[in-house]
Scaffold this motif. Structure first.
Motif, PDB file in Angstrom:
ATOM      1  N   VAL A  55      71.268  90.038  82.204  1.00 24.26           N
ATOM      2  CA  VAL A  55      72.208  90.845  83.005  1.00 24.26           C
ATOM      3  C   VAL A  55      71.465  91.996  83.681  1.00 24.26           C
ATOM      4  CG1 VAL A  55      74.158  92.458  82.853  1.00 24.26           C
ATOM      5  CG2 VAL A  55      74.244  90.249  81.651  1.00 24.26           C
ATOM      6  N   ILE A  56      70.593  92.652  82.938  1.00 26.27           N
ATOM      7  CA  ILE A  56      69.810  93.756  83.510  1.00 26.27           C
ATOM      8  C   ILE A  56      68.917  93.244  84.633  1.00 26.27           C
ATOM      9  CG2 ILE A  56      67.983  95.443  83.038  1.00 26.27           C
ATOM     10  CD1 ILE A  56      69.285  95.752  80.212  1.00 26.27           C
ATOM     11  N   SER A  57      68.253  92.116  84.410  1.00 30.06           N
ATOM     12  CA  SER A  57      67.371  91.546  85.430  1.00 30.06           C
ATOM     13  C   SER A  57      68.134  91.191  86.688  1.00 30.06           C
ATOM     14  CB  SER A  57      66.660  90.302  84.898  1.00 30.06           C
ATOM     15  OG  SER A  57      65.797  90.631  83.847  1.00 30.06           O
ATOM     16  N   ARG A  58      69.306  90.584  86.539  1.00 28.25           N
ATOM     17  CA  ARG A  58      70.130  90.237  87.689  1.00 28.25           C
ATOM     18  C   ARG A  58      70.605  91.490  88.433  1.00 28.25           C
ATOM     19  NH1 ARG A  58      72.266  86.261  84.167  1.00 28.25           N
ATOM     20  NH2 ARG A  58      74.130  87.532  83.825  1.00 28.25           N
ATOM     21  N   THR A  59      70.957  92.506  87.667  1.00 28.55           N
ATOM     22  CA  THR A  59      71.417  93.764  88.255  1.00 28.55           C
ATOM     23  C   THR A  59      70.290  94.427  89.037  1.00 28.55           C
ATOM     24  OG1 THR A  59      73.018  94.080  86.475  1.00 28.55           O
ATOM     25  CG2 THR A  59      72.425  96.026  87.779  1.00 28.55           C
ATOM     26  N   ILE A  60      69.126  94.459  88.457  1.00 27.69           N
ATOM     27  CA  ILE A  60      67.964  95.058  89.144  1.00 27.69           C
ATOM     28  C   ILE A  60      67.598  94.221  90.379  1.00 27.69           C
ATOM     29  CG2 ILE A  60      65.493  95.536  88.944  1.00 27.69           C
ATOM     30  CD1 ILE A  60      66.027  96.313  86.015  1.00 27.69           C
ATOM     31  N   GLY A  61      67.698  92.917  90.259  1.00 28.32           N
ATOM     32  CA  GLY A  61      67.360  92.031  91.370  1.00 28.32           C
ATOM     33  C   GLY A  61      68.287  92.170  92.547  1.00 28.32           C
ATOM     34  N   LYS A  62      69.517  92.595  92.327  1.00 23.88           N
ATOM     35  CA  LYS A  62      70.493  92.780  93.420  1.00 23.88           C
ATOM     36  C   LYS A  62      70.220  94.038  94.198  1.00 23.88           C
ATOM     37  CE  LYS A  62      74.300  90.301  91.249  1.00 23.88           C
ATOM     38  NZ  LYS A  62      75.646  90.405  90.687  1.00 23.88           N
ATOM     39  N   ASN A  63      69.513  94.984  93.579  1.00 23.20           N
ATOM     40  CA  ASN A  63      69.260  96.275  94.272  1.00 23.20           C
ATOM     41  C   ASN A  63      68.021  96.238  95.078  1.00 23.20           C
ATOM     42  OD1 ASN A  63      71.552  97.429  93.188  1.00 23.20           O
ATOM     43  ND2 ASN A  63      70.489  98.141  91.365  1.00 23.20           N
ATOM     44  N   GLU A  77      69.882  83.090  60.760  1.00 22.85           N
ATOM     45  CA  GLU A  77      70.995  82.865  61.684  1.00 22.85           C
ATOM     46  C   GLU A  77      71.392  84.160  62.374  1.00 22.85           C
ATOM     47  OE1 GLU A  77      73.903  81.087  59.128  1.00 22.85           O
ATOM     48  OE2 GLU A  77      72.911  79.126  59.148  1.00 22.85           O
ATOM     49  N   GLU A  78      71.417  85.262  61.636  1.00 23.01           N
ATOM     50  CA  GLU A  78      71.733  86.558  62.241  1.00 23.01           C
ATOM     51  C   GLU A  78      70.661  86.971  63.239  1.00 23.01           C
ATOM     52  OE1 GLU A  78      72.543  89.569  59.307  1.00 23.01           O
ATOM     53  OE2 GLU A  78      74.035  88.321  58.316  1.00 23.01           O
ATOM     54  N   LEU A  79      69.395  86.781  62.882  1.00 18.22           N
ATOM     55  CA  LEU A  79      68.310  87.102  63.812  1.00 18.22           C
ATOM     56  C   LEU A  79      68.435  86.289  65.093  1.00 18.22           C
ATOM     57  CD1 LEU A  79      65.142  87.413  61.539  1.00 18.22           C
ATOM     58  CD2 LEU A  79      66.307  89.244  62.770  1.00 18.22           C
ATOM     59  N   ASP A  80      68.730  85.004  64.948  1.00 21.25           N
ATOM     60  CA  ASP A  80      68.894  84.143  66.123  1.00 21.25           C
ATOM     61  C   ASP A  80      70.043  84.627  66.997  1.00 21.25           C
ATOM     62  OD1 ASP A  80      66.795  82.604  65.170  1.00 21.25           O
ATOM     63  OD2 ASP A  80      68.079  80.997  64.410  1.00 21.25           O
ATOM     64  N   ARG A  81      71.151  85.014  66.363  1.00 24.83           N
ATOM     65  CA  ARG A  81      72.303  85.501  67.111  1.00 24.83           C
ATOM     66  C   ARG A  81      71.953  86.803  67.843  1.00 24.83           C
ATOM     67  NH1 ARG A  81      75.712  85.291  63.278  1.00 24.83           N
ATOM     68  NH2 ARG A  81      75.722  87.468  62.645  1.00 24.83           N
ATOM     69  N   TYR A  82      71.260  87.701  67.176  1.00 20.17           N
ATOM     70  CA  TYR A  82      70.861  88.957  67.820  1.00 20.17           C
ATOM     71  C   TYR A  82      69.886  88.704  68.964  1.00 20.17           C
ATOM     72  CZ  TYR A  82      73.040  91.352  63.869  1.00 20.17           C
ATOM     73  OH  TYR A  82      73.927  91.803  62.940  1.00 20.17           O
ATOM     74  N   GLN A  83      68.995  87.737  68.778  1.00 16.06           N
ATOM     75  CA  GLN A  83      68.036  87.421  69.840  1.00 16.06           C
ATOM     76  C   GLN A  83      68.772  86.877  71.062  1.00 16.06           C
ATOM     77  OE1 GLN A  83      64.620  88.078  69.804  1.00 16.06           O
ATOM     78  NE2 GLN A  83      64.943  87.720  71.967  1.00 16.06           N
ATOM     79  N   GLU A  84      69.793  86.056  70.846  1.00 13.59           N
ATOM     80  CA  GLU A  84      70.592  85.549  71.954  1.00 13.59           C
ATOM     81  C   GLU A  84      71.291  86.700  72.684  1.00 13.59           C
ATOM     82  OE1 GLU A  84      73.316  82.600  70.480  1.00 13.59           O
ATOM     83  OE2 GLU A  84      71.689  81.304  69.780  1.00 13.59           O
ATOM     84  N   GLN A  85      71.796  87.661  71.939  1.00 13.61           N
ATOM     85  CA  GLN A  85      72.459  88.813  72.555  1.00 13.61           C
ATOM     86  C   GLN A  85      71.463  89.632  73.370  1.00 13.61           C
ATOM     87  OE1 GLN A  85      74.220  90.778  69.170  1.00 13.61           O
ATOM     88  NE2 GLN A  85      76.031  89.469  69.194  1.00 13.61           N
ATOM     89  N   VAL A  86      70.274  89.840  72.821  1.00 15.76           N
ATOM     90  CA  VAL A  86      69.243  90.590  73.547  1.00 15.76           C
ATOM     91  C   VAL A  86      68.857  89.846  74.819  1.00 15.76           C
ATOM     92  CG1 VAL A  86      66.826  91.346  73.467  1.00 15.76           C
ATOM     93  CG2 VAL A  86      68.349  91.823  71.533  1.00 15.76           C
ATOM     94  N   ASN A  87      68.662  88.539  74.712  1.00 18.60           N
ATOM     95  CA  ASN A  87      68.300  87.743  75.892  1.00 18.60           C
ATOM     96  C   ASN A  87      69.383  87.811  76.963  1.00 18.60           C
ATOM     97  OD1 ASN A  87      65.902  86.990  74.669  1.00 18.60           O
ATOM     98  ND2 ASN A  87      66.667  84.994  73.996  1.00 18.60           N
ATOM     99  N   ALA A  88      70.651  87.737  76.547  1.00 18.08           N
ATOM    100  CA  ALA A  88      71.749  87.823  77.506  1.00 18.08           C
ATOM    101  C   ALA A  88      71.774  89.190  78.172  1.00 18.08           C
ATOM    102  CB  ALA A  88      73.080  87.547  76.806  1.00 18.08           C
ATOM    103  N   THR A  89      71.529  90.233  77.414  1.00 20.23           N
ATOM    104  CA  THR A  89      71.497  91.589  77.973  1.00 20.23           C
ATOM    105  C   THR A  89      70.347  91.740  78.959  1.00 20.23           C
ATOM    106  OG1 THR A  89      72.483  92.480  75.956  1.00 20.23           O
ATOM    107  CG2 THR A  89      71.355  94.050  77.397  1.00 20.23           C
ATOM    108  N   VAL A  90      69.184  91.211  78.606  1.00 17.79           N
ATOM    109  CA  VAL A  90      68.027  91.267  79.503  1.00 17.79           C
ATOM    110  C   VAL A  90      68.324  90.509  80.790  1.00 17.79           C
ATOM    111  CG1 VAL A  90      65.629  90.504  79.789  1.00 17.79           C
ATOM    112  CG2 VAL A  90      66.325  91.663  77.680  1.00 17.79           C
TER     113      VAL A  90
END
Length: 99
Positions: A91-99, A76-89
């Motif tokens: 956000v980064i992808s969207r940020t890079i895509g705007k530039n 469950e902790e691994l799944d939660r961390y994976q969700e956090q990593v995916n959300a961060t990725v």
């Protein structure tokens, strides 16, 4: 016996067992023995009429149950961390895509 295994004598329920352990794993065997003996003592306090195999089986089941619970919490902790990593990725992808 290979040179990579050592024979260790452990005691469980008053009986000694000679167990082969790979070199470097002796401490793990001793820790497991201590854990089993502590679980046996705890189980014996809770169920003072149990002896022998019945005591050993109940203690083993308690240890297995604890292991399964820890494994589930870990997943469950691994799944939660994976969700956090995916959300961060994302956000980064969207940020890079705007530039």
């Amino acid at each position: 016996m290979s040179s990579r295994e050592a024979i260790n004598v452990i005691s469980i329920l008053g009986s000694d067992y000679s167990i082969k352990a790979p070199v470097g794993e002796e401490q793990t065997l001793l820790n497991a023995t201590r854990m089993l003996n502590a679980t046996l003592a705890d189980t014996k306090r809770k169920y003072p009429t149990l002896i022998g195999d019945k005591l050993l089986v109940l203690a083993a089941l308690n240890l297995c149950s604890q292991q399964l619970e820890m494994k589930q919490r870990h997943q469950e902790e691994l799944d939660r961390y994976q969700e956090q990593v995916n959300a961060t990725v994302d956000v980064i992808s969207r940020t890079i895509g705007k530039n």
